[in-house]
Motif scaffolding. Structure first.
Motif, mmCIF file in Angstrom:
data_model
loop_
_atom_site.group_PDB
_atom_site.id
_atom_site.type_symbol
_atom_site.label_atom_id
_atom_site.label_comp_id
_atom_site.label_asym_id
_atom_site.label_seq_id
_atom_site.Cartn_x
_atom_site.Cartn_y
_atom_site.Cartn_z
ATOM 1 N N CYS A 88 -9.647 44.472 -1.085
ATOM 2 C CA CYS A 88 -9.501 44.559 0.370
ATOM 3 C C CYS A 88 -8.031 44.643 0.770
ATOM 4 O O CYS A 88 -7.640 45.489 1.575
ATOM 5 N N MET A 89 -7.207 43.763 0.208
ATOM 6 C CA MET A 89 -5.778 43.792 0.518
ATOM 7 C C MET A 89 -5.153 45.097 0.028
ATOM 8 O O MET A 89 -4.305 45.682 0.707
ATOM 9 N N GLY A 90 -5.586 45.560 -1.133
ATOM 10 C CA GLY A 90 -5.050 46.812 -1.666
ATOM 11 C C GLY A 90 -5.398 48.010 -0.803
ATOM 12 O O GLY A 90 -4.551 48.885 -0.554
ATOM 13 N N GLU A 91 -6.650 48.072 -0.328
ATOM 14 C CA GLU A 91 -7.065 49.191 0.514
ATOM 15 C C GLU A 91 -6.399 49.130 1.890
ATOM 16 O O GLU A 91 -6.080 50.161 2.480
ATOM 17 N N LEU A 92 -6.178 47.923 2.389
ATOM 18 C CA LEU A 92 -5.460 47.777 3.660
ATOM 19 C C LEU A 92 -4.053 48.348 3.523
ATOM 20 O O LEU A 92 -3.536 49.009 4.438
ATOM 21 N N GLU A 93 -3.442 48.126 2.359
ATOM 22 C CA GLU A 93 -2.106 48.664 2.083
ATOM 23 C C GLU A 93 -2.168 50.175 1.905
ATOM 24 O O GLU A 93 -1.354 50.927 2.472
ATOM 25 N N ARG A 94 -3.136 50.637 1.100
ATOM 26 C CA ARG A 94 -3.234 52.061 0.775
ATOM 27 C C ARG A 94 -3.476 52.915 2.011
ATOM 28 O O ARG A 94 -2.933 54.021 2.130
ATOM 29 N N THR A 95 -4.278 52.428 2.923
ATOM 30 C CA THR A 95 -4.579 53.178 4.136
ATOM 31 C C THR A 95 -3.518 52.991 5.221
ATOM 32 O O THR A 95 -3.656 53.510 6.332
ATOM 33 N N GLU A 96 -2.456 52.248 4.880
ATOM 34 C CA GLU A 96 -1.326 52.003 5.790
ATOM 35 C C GLU A 96 -1.764 51.303 7.078
ATOM 36 O O GLU A 96 -1.202 51.531 8.144
ATOM 37 N N LEU A 97 -2.779 50.420 6.937
ATOM 38 C CA LEU A 97 -3.276 49.685 8.100
ATOM 39 C C LEU A 97 -2.852 48.217 8.091
ATOM 40 O O LEU A 97 -3.076 47.513 9.071
ATOM 41 N N ASP A 134 -7.699 55.351 12.318
ATOM 42 C CA ASP A 134 -6.609 55.952 13.074
ATOM 43 C C ASP A 134 -5.832 54.841 13.793
ATOM 44 O O ASP A 134 -6.375 54.192 14.696
ATOM 45 N N PRO A 135 -4.576 54.596 13.422
ATOM 46 C CA PRO A 135 -3.809 53.510 14.044
ATOM 47 C C PRO A 135 -3.756 53.602 15.564
ATOM 48 O O PRO A 135 -3.807 52.579 16.256
ATOM 49 N N ARG A 136 -3.693 54.814 16.097
ATOM 50 C CA ARG A 136 -3.596 54.971 17.552
ATOM 51 C C ARG A 136 -4.890 54.549 18.240
ATOM 52 O O ARG A 136 -4.856 53.940 19.308
ATOM 53 N N ARG A 137 -6.030 54.845 17.621
ATOM 54 C CA ARG A 137 -7.314 54.440 18.207
ATOM 55 C C ARG A 137 -7.497 52.931 18.103
ATOM 56 O O ARG A 137 -8.053 52.308 19.006
#
Length: 213
Positions: A54-63, A33-36
């Motif tokens: 790792c880079m792909g999942e960081l992108e996919r989860t919009e983090l 959760d970006p807010r948390r």
């Protein structure tokens, strides 16, 4: 007071969280959760497996944007672990070349297949097991940890940072002096697994919890 372990689907999240809970009374939460994450007092960026994933999942989860904002603003302590360290560099040789987060100048390189120890014995890749970490520069996260203390590693790729002032720890493997602890400002990152590194690993996590950059 909250420590957020970023959950983007990659990394030994719950082991890191349990180790943090062992050394602090602060609330530890595994979250995407970006807010948390933005509201936490300090943040851990783990990572495990191939850097492309790792880079792909960081992108996919919009983090990705959340992490970039954290490291750019230097608003709170952030600890990178394993591939969470490698992602902070410019570029990795893994998976035919992957662009990383470009927070620190330098590359992530693969250990050569023909590494040998001082006696000529062939060394295995990945570099796996306990190895000594030489403290290149003093840092609050080294407090109470002896220079040359052993930490636990599992990796085939290593950080080669371009700026010596950002290198806080090195490990020698087959003649390669890998930069296994790097940092800048409120960011510190390690290649080894503190959650698997017994007392010294727990002490590093405790130092991170108490760190006020």
């Amino acid at each position: 007071m909250t420590i957020a372990v970023i959950d983007y689907g990659m990394g030994n999240l719950h082991s890191v969280a349990k180790a943090l809970e062992h050394v602090t009374h602060e609330h530890v939460v595994v979250t995407r959760d970006p807010r948390r994450i933005q509201g936490a007092t300090r943040v851990v960026l783990p990572g495990q497996g191939a850097i492309r994933d790792c880079m792909g999942e960081l992108e996919r989860t919009e983090l990705r944007g959340v992490v970039l904002e954290l490291i750019a603003n230097q608003s709170k302590p952030l600890l990178g672990v394993c591939v969470g360290q490698q992602m902070l560099l410019e570029h990795s040789e893994e998976n035919d070349g992957i662009e990383c987060l470009n927070f620190m100048p330098g590359k992530v390189r693969r250990f050569a297949d023909n590494l040998r120890d001082a006696s000529g014995e062939r060394l295995k890749v990945p570099h796996m097991g306990w190895n000594r970490v030489v403290q290149r520069h003093a840092h609050p996260l080294w407090e109470g940890i002896e220079d040359g203390a052993r930490f636990y590693f599992v990796h085939s790729y290593y950080v080669d940072a371009a700026d010596d002032s950002s290198v806080f720890g090195t490990t020698e493997y087959g003649g390669v002096h890998a930069h296994v602890a790097v940092g800048r400002g409120s960011v510190f990152a390690v290649q080894f697994h503190p959650e698997k590194s017994a007392g010294d690993g727990l002490r590093l996590l405790e130092n991170f919890v108490n760190w006020a950059p």
